[in-house]
Design a protein around this motif. Structure first.
Motif, PDB file in Angstrom:
ATOM      1  N   PHE A 184       0.867  -1.175   0.000  1.00 40.53           N
ATOM      2  CA  PHE A 184       0.000   0.000   0.000  1.00 40.53           C
ATOM      3  C   PHE A 184       0.898   1.217   0.000  1.00 40.53           C
ATOM      4  CE2 PHE A 184      -2.478   3.270   2.282  1.00 40.53           C
ATOM      5  CZ  PHE A 184      -3.500   3.385   1.364  1.00 40.53           C
ATOM      6  N   ASP A 185       0.947   1.906  -1.146  1.00 41.72           N
ATOM      7  CA  ASP A 185       1.717   3.129  -1.293  1.00 41.72           C
ATOM      8  C   ASP A 185       0.688   4.238  -1.399  1.00 41.72           C
ATOM      9  OD1 ASP A 185       3.776   4.881  -1.631  1.00 41.72           O
ATOM     10  OD2 ASP A 185       4.131   4.388  -3.743  1.00 41.72           O
ATOM     11  N   ASP A 186       0.419   4.882  -0.272  1.00 36.40           N
ATOM     12  CA  ASP A 186      -0.704   5.790  -0.110  1.00 36.40           C
ATOM     13  C   ASP A 186      -0.897   6.685  -1.325  1.00 36.40           C
ATOM     14  OD1 ASP A 186      -2.795   6.718   1.401  1.00 36.40           O
ATOM     15  OD2 ASP A 186      -1.636   8.272   2.398  1.00 36.40           O
ATOM     16  N   PRO A 187      -1.998   6.718  -1.993  1.00 37.27           N
ATOM     17  CA  PRO A 187      -3.321   6.185  -1.735  1.00 37.27           C
ATOM     18  C   PRO A 187      -3.656   4.913  -2.522  1.00 37.27           C
ATOM     19  CG  PRO A 187      -3.508   7.851  -3.394  1.00 37.27           C
ATOM     20  CD  PRO A 187      -2.042   7.718  -3.058  1.00 37.27           C
ATOM     21  N   SER A 218      -7.269   1.824  -5.423  1.00 35.24           N
ATOM     22  CA  SER A 218      -7.328   2.285  -4.035  1.00 35.24           C
ATOM     23  C   SER A 218      -7.968   1.277  -3.094  1.00 35.24           C
ATOM     24  CB  SER A 218      -8.084   3.610  -3.962  1.00 35.24           C
ATOM     25  OG  SER A 218      -9.381   3.441  -4.491  1.00 35.24           O
TER      26      SER A 218
END
Length: 141
Positions: free
Chosen positions: A13-16, A39
């Motif tokens: 998970f690499d925001d978002p 997402s």
């Protein structure tokens, strides 16, 4: 001689967004590919279908002279689970990060070069058009 190919798949998970990163090792090559999933949390069937059916979507970036143990012994499945859990907490390995950064940098450079080339060509075309108009204007009608 038989070539051994090792693959490792990470979902992070690499925001978002969630991303899938595939590392591939064979002979003296180390390749990394990354694809953005979206997402929402990706389900296992989606990941499997991507790997099995849409392999062409992954753009692998290769690096030469990668040294690793070519012949590895079989690892106990429970130990493999523990190792993968530990690596998933640790996120991406530095080799993968460096390879992906290099790939992104090369892509940016190629885009810059393309933009520069087309801007120059457009400028030349505009100049030629102005020259033609100037010649038409001074023909003496």
């Amino acid at each position: 001689m038989q070539n051994l190919v090792q693959n490792r798949t990470l979902v992070i998970f690499d925001d978002p967004f969630y991303k899938i990163i595939i590392e591939r090792k064979y002979d003296k090559y180390y390749e990394v590919a990354q694809l953005t999933l979206g997402s929402s949390v990706p389900k296992m069937p989606l990941i499997e279908s991507l790997i099995l059916n849409k392999w062409y979507k992954f753009n692998f970036h290769a690096e030469k002279d990668y040294s690793f143990n070519k012949y590895s012994k079989r690892i106990n499945p429970k130990r493999l689970q523990r190792i993968s859990k530990k690596e998933s907490k640790r996120s991406i390995g530095t080799k993968a990060q460096n390879a992906l950064k290099k790939q992104i940098h090369l892509k940016k450079e190629s885009i810059k070069n393309n933009k520069r080339f087309y801007a120059k060509k457009e400028k030349q075309d505009l100049f030629k058009l102005k020259q033609r108009k100037k010649i038409q204007k001074h023909k003496g009608h």
